[in-house]
Design an enzyme around this catalytic site. Structure first.
Site, PDB file in Angstrom:
ATOM      1  N   GLY A   1      -7.038 -14.453   3.195  1.00  0.00           N
ATOM      2  CA  GLY A   1      -7.005 -14.694   4.643  1.00  0.00           C
ATOM      3  C   GLY A   1      -6.719 -16.150   4.926  1.00  0.00           C
ATOM      4  O   GLY A   1      -7.628 -16.986   4.870  1.00  0.00           O
ATOM      5  N   GLY A   2      -5.452 -16.466   5.168  1.00  0.00           N
ATOM      6  CA  GLY A   2      -5.094 -17.811   5.595  1.00  0.00           C
ATOM      7  C   GLY A   2      -5.062 -18.858   4.509  1.00  0.00           C
ATOM      8  O   GLY A   2      -4.999 -20.055   4.805  1.00  0.00           O
TER       9      GLY A   2
ATOM     10  N   SER B   1       0.843  -1.198   0.000  1.00  0.00           N
ATOM     11  CA  SER B   1       0.000   0.000   0.000  1.00  0.00           C
ATOM     12  C   SER B   1       0.882   1.253   0.000  1.00  0.00           C
ATOM     13  O   SER B   1       1.784   1.385   0.827  1.00  0.00           O
ATOM     14  CB  SER B   1      -0.904   0.032   1.227  1.00  0.00           C
TER      15      SER B   1
ATOM     16  N   CYS C   1      -6.682  -1.492   6.803  1.00  0.00           N
ATOM     17  CA  CYS C   1      -5.546  -1.731   7.704  1.00  0.00           C
ATOM     18  C   CYS C   1      -6.035  -1.527   9.143  1.00  0.00           C
ATOM     19  O   CYS C   1      -6.639  -0.493   9.448  1.00  0.00           O
ATOM     20  CB  CYS C   1      -4.401  -0.771   7.385  1.00  0.00           C
TER      21      CYS C   1
ATOM     22  N   LYS D   1     -10.844  -3.078  -0.635  1.00  0.00           N
ATOM     23  CA  LYS D   1     -10.402  -4.114   0.315  1.00  0.00           C
ATOM     24  C   LYS D   1     -10.959  -3.763   1.689  1.00  0.00           C
ATOM     25  O   LYS D   1     -10.615  -2.730   2.278  1.00  0.00           O
ATOM     26  CB  LYS D   1      -8.876  -4.185   0.349  1.00  0.00           C
TER      27      LYS D   1
HETATM   28  C1  LIG Z   1       3.672  -8.132   6.971  1.00  0.00           C
HETATM   29  C2  LIG Z   1       2.340  -7.796   6.368  1.00  0.00           C
HETATM   30  C3  LIG Z   1       2.159  -6.553   5.736  1.00  0.00           C
HETATM   31  C4  LIG Z   1       0.928  -6.218   5.171  1.00  0.00           C
HETATM   32  N1  LIG Z   1       0.790  -5.011   4.536  1.00  0.00           N
HETATM   33  C5  LIG Z   1      -0.404  -4.705   3.932  1.00  0.00           C
HETATM   34  C6  LIG Z   1      -0.550  -3.493   3.201  1.00  0.00           C
HETATM   35  O1  LIG Z   1       0.381  -2.679   3.053  1.00  0.00           O
HETATM   36  N2  LIG Z   1      -1.764  -3.241   2.647  1.00  0.00           N
HETATM   37  C7  LIG Z   1      -2.826  -4.109   2.737  1.00  0.00           C
HETATM   38  O2  LIG Z   1      -3.910  -3.827   2.210  1.00  0.00           O
HETATM   39  N3  LIG Z   1      -2.701  -5.281   3.416  1.00  0.00           N
HETATM   40  C8  LIG Z   1      -1.531  -5.589   3.997  1.00  0.00           C
HETATM   41  N4  LIG Z   1      -1.392  -6.788   4.660  1.00  0.00           N
HETATM   42  C9  LIG Z   1      -2.537  -7.727   4.708  1.00  0.00           C
HETATM   43  C10 LIG Z   1      -2.464  -8.790   3.606  1.00  0.00           C
HETATM   44  O3  LIG Z   1      -2.496  -8.208   2.321  1.00  0.00           O
HETATM   45  C11 LIG Z   1      -3.638  -9.801   3.737  1.00  0.00           C
HETATM   46  O4  LIG Z   1      -4.852  -9.122   3.579  1.00  0.00           O
HETATM   47  C12 LIG Z   1      -3.627 -10.513   5.087  1.00  0.00           C
HETATM   48  O5  LIG Z   1      -2.310 -10.816   5.482  1.00  0.00           O
HETATM   49  C13 LIG Z   1      -4.460 -11.787   5.081  1.00  0.00           C
HETATM   50  O6  LIG Z   1      -3.966 -12.704   4.143  1.00  0.00           O
HETATM   51  P1  LIG Z   1      -2.951 -13.912   4.522  1.00  0.00           P
HETATM   52  O7  LIG Z   1      -3.569 -14.638   5.681  1.00  0.00           O
HETATM   53  O8  LIG Z   1      -2.853 -14.714   3.266  1.00  0.00           O
HETATM   54  O9  LIG Z   1      -1.658 -13.273   4.894  1.00  0.00           O
HETATM   55  C14 LIG Z   1      -0.165  -7.146   5.249  1.00  0.00           C
HETATM   56  C15 LIG Z   1       0.022  -8.385   5.868  1.00  0.00           C
HETATM   57  C16 LIG Z   1       1.251  -8.737   6.424  1.00  0.00           C
HETATM   58  C17 LIG Z   1       1.413 -10.081   7.075  1.00  0.00           C
END
Ligand SMILES: Cc1cc2nc3c(=O)[nH]c(=O)nc-3n(C[C@H](O)[C@H](O)[C@H](O)COP(=O)(O)O)c2cc1C
Length: 302
Positions: free
Chosen positions: A242-243, A46, A130, A165
């Site tokens: 998510g996961g 982002s 966020c 989102k």
């Molecule tokens: C280290 C980290 C940084 C993230 N930075 C952003 C971000 O800058 N913008 C955003 O919309 N989501 C951000 N997220 C959220 C992820 O894009 C995602 O929505 C969330 O981790 C759930 O998916 P996952 O379980 O596959 O990780 C971040 C997640 C992590 C773990």
């Protein structure tokens, strides 16, 4: 031939697995490496109007069931990010680039969306979710009037598809309906879940920011619930996140109503070739069940 791919807004996602925002996506080089590992598309980190340092360390805690992060939206600002976008544009063949942006008001969102698309983004993802940055993200989605103005302004500014989102609140279906009515072309759910960790020995919160966002396998049931609830209320495509860690997770999200998927923490848990593994597992499961195309099962759990 099993079709584990999808077409959204006239664009092919093959496989329908997209790198989620914020994970190994700050530079063109790291994004290219993941594309080579089989990602069907990428969302950038982002990006805001100005450079931002983010929250103090520690910013990440590893849990048994996922990750807790409070990065605080660190980024180089849109002007500096232009270089990365241009490098990506020249190197990628057809993989879609989704530019993620965050801001605190509708004018800044619209300005950022204009720049992101001018610098090469094929679509824009509005970070309205966020959970740990004061004045940004989830705070925008918690105010209907601001969220509506943000999306409408961006819609007036750009021709490219707009993805909203959303945070995993109890109001997600209502939020999604408002986003659709305001001009969003797709819904992405979910971002991380607001959470924290406490150190028993020091008797203090572990993260520098105290509160962070939970991601990885532990949040899959929350993501599935959100996709399921949103699917019942909107007609635009949903990108589930998510996961998602293996092929079965990916297909479960599609059954709940997702047309494509994003993966983040899985790259931490299963390595940089997580996407190849998930693709292979999903294709294998589809073959076993006699499913030729994911189109056949989108929303199948309803
Ligand atoms: C280290 C980290 C940084 C993230 N930075 C952003 C971000 O800058 N913008 C955003 O919309 N989501 C951000 N997220 C959220 C992820 O894009 C995602 O929505 C969330 O981790 C759930 O998916 P996952 O379980 O596959 O990780 C971040 C997640 C992590 C773990």
């Amino acid at each position: 031939m099993v079709k584990f791919r999808s077409r959204l807004f006239g664009t092919e996602f093959d496989p329908p697995l997209i790198l989620a925002s914020g994970i190994l996506d700050q530079t063109a080089e790291s994004i290219q490496r993941l594309i080579k590992k089989g990602m069907g598309g990428v969302v950038t980190k982002s990006i805001g109007t100005e450079p931002r340092e983010g929250h103090p360390n520690p910013t990440i805690v590893e849990l048994d069931t996922g990750l807790l992060n409070a990065m605080g939206l660190p980024n180089q600002g849109i002007e500096d990010f232009k270089n990365e976008m241009e490098k990506l544009e020249s190197e990628l063949e057809e993989e879609p680039i989704i530019g993620s942006i965050f801001a605190s008001d509708p004018d800044d969102f619209s300005h950022l969306a204009g720049k992101m698309t001018r610098y090469g983004a094929d679509m824009v993802e509005l970070n309205l979710s966020c959970p740990h940055a004061e004045g940004y993200g989830a705070q925008i989605a918690s105010d209907d009037e601001i969220m509506e103005r943000v999306i409408k302004k961006v819609d007036e500014r750009i021709q490219e598809p707009i993805l909203a989102k959303l945070p995993p609140s109890n109001e997600i279906a209502k939020n999604a309906v408002l986003a659709e009515r305001s001009g969003a072309d797709g819904i992405v759910c979910i971002n991380t879940v607001r959470a924290m960790a406490v150190n028993f020995e020091t008797q203090e919160p572990i993260l520098g920011n105290k509160i962070g966002g939970y991601s990885g396998p532990g949040i899959k049931p929350i993501g599935l619930r959100c996709v399921y609830e949103v699917y019942r209320e909107v007609d635009i495509p949903i990108i589930g996140c998510g996961g998602i860690t293996d092929g079965r997770d990916a297909l479960e999200y599609i059954l709940a109503g997702a047309s494509a998927l994003q993966m983040g923490s899985a790259l931490h848990h299963r390595g940089k070739d997580a996407v190849e593994k998930v693709s292979k597992e999903a294709t294998e499961l589809m073959r076993k069940e006699g499913i030729d195309d994911i189109e056949e099962i989108i929303g199948g759990a309803h």
